[in-house]
Design a protein around this motif. Sequence first.
Motif, PDB file in Angstrom:
ATOM      1  N   GLU A 201      -3.364  13.167   3.850  1.00  0.00           N
ATOM      2  CA  GLU A 201      -3.895  13.911   2.714  1.00  0.00           C
ATOM      3  C   GLU A 201      -3.889  13.066   1.449  1.00  0.00           C
ATOM      4  O   GLU A 201      -4.864  13.058   0.684  1.00  0.00           O
ATOM      5  CB  GLU A 201      -3.092  15.200   2.501  1.00  0.00           C
ATOM      6  N   GLU A 202      -2.779  12.345   1.223  1.00  0.00           N
ATOM      7  CA  GLU A 202      -2.695  11.499   0.024  1.00  0.00           C
ATOM      8  C   GLU A 202      -3.734  10.382   0.068  1.00  0.00           C
ATOM      9  O   GLU A 202      -4.387  10.080  -0.943  1.00  0.00           O
ATOM     10  CB  GLU A 202      -1.290  10.896  -0.109  1.00  0.00           C
ATOM     11  N   THR A 203      -3.899   9.780   1.252  1.00  0.00           N
ATOM     12  CA  THR A 203      -4.882   8.711   1.382  1.00  0.00           C
ATOM     13  C   THR A 203      -6.289   9.247   1.184  1.00  0.00           C
ATOM     14  O   THR A 203      -7.122   8.639   0.500  1.00  0.00           O
ATOM     15  CB  THR A 203      -4.765   8.048   2.768  1.00  0.00           C
ATOM     16  N   LYS A 204      -6.577  10.411   1.783  1.00  0.00           N
ATOM     17  CA  LYS A 204      -7.904  11.017   1.636  1.00  0.00           C
ATOM     18  C   LYS A 204      -8.206  11.304   0.166  1.00  0.00           C
ATOM     19  O   LYS A 204      -9.300  10.968  -0.328  1.00  0.00           O
ATOM     20  CB  LYS A 204      -7.975  12.320   2.434  1.00  0.00           C
ATOM     21  N   ASP A 205      -7.253  11.911  -0.537  1.00  0.00           N
ATOM     22  CA  ASP A 205      -7.474  12.254  -1.948  1.00  0.00           C
ATOM     23  C   ASP A 205      -7.696  10.996  -2.788  1.00  0.00           C
ATOM     24  O   ASP A 205      -8.560  10.980  -3.680  1.00  0.00           O
ATOM     25  CB  ASP A 205      -6.282  13.039  -2.492  1.00  0.00           C
ATOM     26  N   ALA A 206      -6.923   9.946  -2.515  1.00  0.00           N
ATOM     27  CA  ALA A 206      -7.065   8.706  -3.285  1.00  0.00           C
ATOM     28  C   ALA A 206      -8.424   8.062  -3.044  1.00  0.00           C
ATOM     29  O   ALA A 206      -9.075   7.570  -3.971  1.00  0.00           O
ATOM     30  CB  ALA A 206      -5.944   7.734  -2.918  1.00  0.00           C
ATOM     31  N   LEU A 207      -8.883   8.085  -1.782  1.00  0.00           N
ATOM     32  CA  LEU A 207     -10.179   7.495  -1.470  1.00  0.00           C
ATOM     33  C   LEU A 207     -11.328   8.300  -2.066  1.00  0.00           C
ATOM     34  O   LEU A 207     -12.289   7.743  -2.600  1.00  0.00           O
ATOM     35  CB  LEU A 207     -10.355   7.388   0.046  1.00  0.00           C
ATOM     36  N   TYR A 224       2.999   4.990  21.847  1.00  0.00           N
ATOM     37  CA  TYR A 224       4.351   4.500  22.153  1.00  0.00           C
ATOM     38  C   TYR A 224       5.420   5.387  21.538  1.00  0.00           C
ATOM     39  O   TYR A 224       6.378   5.787  22.201  1.00  0.00           O
ATOM     40  CB  TYR A 224       4.500   3.064  21.647  1.00  0.00           C
ATOM     41  N   THR A 225       5.259   5.740  20.260  1.00  0.00           N
ATOM     42  CA  THR A 225       6.290   6.521  19.565  1.00  0.00           C
ATOM     43  C   THR A 225       6.124   8.015  19.752  1.00  0.00           C
ATOM     44  O   THR A 225       7.085   8.772  19.622  1.00  0.00           O
ATOM     45  CB  THR A 225       6.252   6.219  18.059  1.00  0.00           C
ATOM     46  N   GLY A 226       4.898   8.467  20.026  1.00  0.00           N
ATOM     47  CA  GLY A 226       4.646   9.891  20.132  1.00  0.00           C
ATOM     48  C   GLY A 226       4.584  10.597  18.789  1.00  0.00           C
ATOM     49  O   GLY A 226       4.441  11.824  18.733  1.00  0.00           O
ATOM     50  N   GLU A 227       4.660   9.831  17.695  1.00  0.00           N
ATOM     51  CA  GLU A 227       4.636  10.427  16.357  1.00  0.00           C
ATOM     52  C   GLU A 227       3.207  10.786  15.960  1.00  0.00           C
ATOM     53  O   GLU A 227       2.260  10.082  16.302  1.00  0.00           O
ATOM     54  CB  GLU A 227       5.231   9.454  15.336  1.00  0.00           C
ATOM     55  N   LYS A 228       3.081  11.902  15.219  1.00  0.00           N
ATOM     56  CA  LYS A 228       1.768  12.343  14.774  1.00  0.00           C
ATOM     57  C   LYS A 228       1.272  11.477  13.616  1.00  0.00           C
ATOM     58  O   LYS A 228       2.040  11.093  12.739  1.00  0.00           O
ATOM     59  CB  LYS A 228       1.813  13.809  14.349  1.00  0.00           C
ATOM     60  N   ARG A 229      -0.011  11.202  13.643  1.00  0.00           N
ATOM     61  CA  ARG A 229      -0.646  10.419  12.584  1.00  0.00           C
ATOM     62  C   ARG A 229      -2.003  11.039  12.262  1.00  0.00           C
ATOM     63  O   ARG A 229      -2.634  11.666  13.118  1.00  0.00           O
ATOM     64  CB  ARG A 229      -0.849   8.962  13.014  1.00  0.00           C
ATOM     65  N   ASP A 230      -2.446  10.842  11.026  1.00  0.00           N
ATOM     66  CA  ASP A 230      -3.793  11.248  10.629  1.00  0.00           C
ATOM     67  C   ASP A 230      -4.733  10.062  10.792  1.00  0.00           C
ATOM     68  O   ASP A 230      -4.384   8.925  10.452  1.00  0.00           O
ATOM     69  CB  ASP A 230      -3.820  11.732   9.179  1.00  0.00           C
ATOM     70  N   ILE A 231      -5.929  10.336  11.298  1.00  0.00           N
ATOM     71  CA  ILE A 231      -6.941   9.291  11.471  1.00  0.00           C
ATOM     72  C   ILE A 231      -8.102   9.592  10.528  1.00  0.00           C
ATOM     73  O   ILE A 231      -8.722  10.660  10.614  1.00  0.00           O
ATOM     74  CB  ILE A 231      -7.440   9.236  12.922  1.00  0.00           C
ATOM     75  N   LEU A 232      -8.386   8.663   9.613  1.00  0.00           N
ATOM     76  CA  LEU A 232      -9.476   8.815   8.654  1.00  0.00           C
ATOM     77  C   LEU A 232     -10.565   7.814   9.000  1.00  0.00           C
ATOM     78  O   LEU A 232     -10.276   6.646   9.298  1.00  0.00           O
ATOM     79  CB  LEU A 232      -9.006   8.579   7.227  1.00  0.00           C
ATOM     80  N   LYS A 249      -3.414   0.570   0.697  1.00  0.00           N
ATOM     81  CA  LYS A 249      -2.136  -0.136   0.598  1.00  0.00           C
ATOM     82  C   LYS A 249      -1.224   0.511  -0.431  1.00  0.00           C
ATOM     83  O   LYS A 249      -0.002   0.591  -0.230  1.00  0.00           O
ATOM     84  CB  LYS A 249      -2.383  -1.601   0.234  1.00  0.00           C
ATOM     85  N   GLN A 250      -1.796   0.998  -1.533  1.00  0.00           N
ATOM     86  CA  GLN A 250      -0.979   1.639  -2.563  1.00  0.00           C
ATOM     87  C   GLN A 250      -0.399   2.956  -2.071  1.00  0.00           C
ATOM     88  O   GLN A 250       0.750   3.288  -2.371  1.00  0.00           O
ATOM     89  CB  GLN A 250      -1.824   1.875  -3.823  1.00  0.00           C
ATOM     90  N   VAL A 251      -1.167   3.720  -1.296  1.00  0.00           N
ATOM     91  CA  VAL A 251      -0.697   5.019  -0.816  1.00  0.00           C
ATOM     92  C   VAL A 251       0.263   4.859   0.356  1.00  0.00           C
ATOM     93  O   VAL A 251       1.321   5.498   0.408  1.00  0.00           O
ATOM     94  CB  VAL A 251      -1.892   5.908  -0.410  1.00  0.00           C
ATOM     95  N   ASP A 252      -0.107   4.020   1.318  1.00  0.00           N
ATOM     96  CA  ASP A 252       0.714   3.849   2.519  1.00  0.00           C
ATOM     97  C   ASP A 252       0.655   2.393   2.972  1.00  0.00           C
ATOM     98  O   ASP A 252      -0.252   2.006   3.712  1.00  0.00           O
ATOM     99  CB  ASP A 252       0.232   4.772   3.639  1.00  0.00           C
ATOM    100  N   PRO A 253       1.627   1.569   2.548  1.00  0.00           N
ATOM    101  CA  PRO A 253       1.632   0.154   2.937  1.00  0.00           C
ATOM    102  C   PRO A 253       1.733  -0.051   4.445  1.00  0.00           C
ATOM    103  O   PRO A 253       1.379  -1.123   4.946  1.00  0.00           O
ATOM    104  CB  PRO A 253       2.880  -0.398   2.229  1.00  0.00           C
ATOM    105  N   GLN A 254       2.178   0.976   5.186  1.00  0.00           N
ATOM    106  CA  GLN A 254       2.336   0.852   6.634  1.00  0.00           C
ATOM    107  C   GLN A 254       1.095   1.316   7.403  1.00  0.00           C
ATOM    108  O   GLN A 254       1.094   1.284   8.639  1.00  0.00           O
ATOM    109  CB  GLN A 254       3.547   1.676   7.091  1.00  0.00           C
ATOM    110  N   ALA A 255       0.058   1.740   6.689  1.00  0.00           N
ATOM    111  CA  ALA A 255      -1.144   2.253   7.356  1.00  0.00           C
ATOM    112  C   ALA A 255      -1.830   1.148   8.171  1.00  0.00           C
ATOM    113  O   ALA A 255      -1.823  -0.023   7.789  1.00  0.00           O
ATOM    114  CB  ALA A 255      -2.108   2.823   6.332  1.00  0.00           C
ATOM    115  N   PHE A 256      -2.414   1.569   9.295  1.00  0.00           N
ATOM    116  CA  PHE A 256      -3.194   0.655  10.133  1.00  0.00           C
ATOM    117  C   PHE A 256      -4.671   0.855   9.811  1.00  0.00           C
ATOM    118  O   PHE A 256      -5.157   1.989   9.750  1.00  0.00           O
ATOM    119  CB  PHE A 256      -2.936   0.957  11.618  1.00  0.00           C
TER     120      PHE A 256
END
Length: 272
Positions: A201-207, A224-232, A249-256
């Motif tokens: 949501e934060e990434t979407k709003d910033a974009l 691998y981790t089974g963790e939920k992620r958002d795909i934009l 990068k500013q919103v989520d430095p770990q984003a792929f």
Amino acid sequence: MHHVRDISMILIGSIIIALAYNFLLIPHEILSSGLSGIAMMLGIITPFDTGVLNFLLNLPLLILGVWKLGKKFITYTILSVVTISVSLSVIPIVGFTEDPILAGIFGGVIAGLGIAIVFKASGSSGGFDIIAMLLSKRSNFPLGTIISGLNAVVVIASGFVFGWDAALNTLVSIYATGKVIDLIHTNHIKLTVTIITAKGEETKDALLSGLYRGITMTEGKGGYTGEKRDILMTVITRYQLNEVKEIVKQVDPQAFMNITQTVEVAGNFDRG
């Protein structure tokens, strides 16, 4: 630091463009591409200053771009247009060669280098680039095709005003500029950007606040981790790539992020 680097690149690239115009193109009545070419033509045949004309011709498009294009892109474009206009007024017009063919080739190459540097900093030198981006939002024609069509007007005008030898040299200059830009920075292609992030949501709003583009969101889960992620997923122009990367990068430095070249876009290319 990114902003300081980008602003420095904008200033350097814009001054290089003005040097190419005043030292190589204008002394031989050779025009550049875009509105700068029209400003050069008017500056040669009228008593008005080329730098002032360049700014005045770009001003309506810059105002329109503030409302229609990305904030960073149009801010950097305004900086480039102002720098080019001031430089054209301050730098003396001195012919570095007596050969108009050499002037057209090297003027085009040097101008292309300056424009490519400006593109690398997520801006543009104004003029037809803004017109093409605005038209492409409505027509979905390729930016390169639109810009080529607009530049044809400059070449034809050069032929009627300065003669067809000058028009051919203008064509050579525009071609050289385009080849250098393509070599350094493929600026007219469209890109598909896929972003996988824990802060969807934060990434979407910033974009959305910085780009005039639609974004599609889906939910995903790490294999691998089974963790939920958002795909934009969004489609952008090459102009906007650096801006998108910085926002994410500013919103989520770990984003792929996965960035691929888009062959064709059908349907709505704007916000949806």
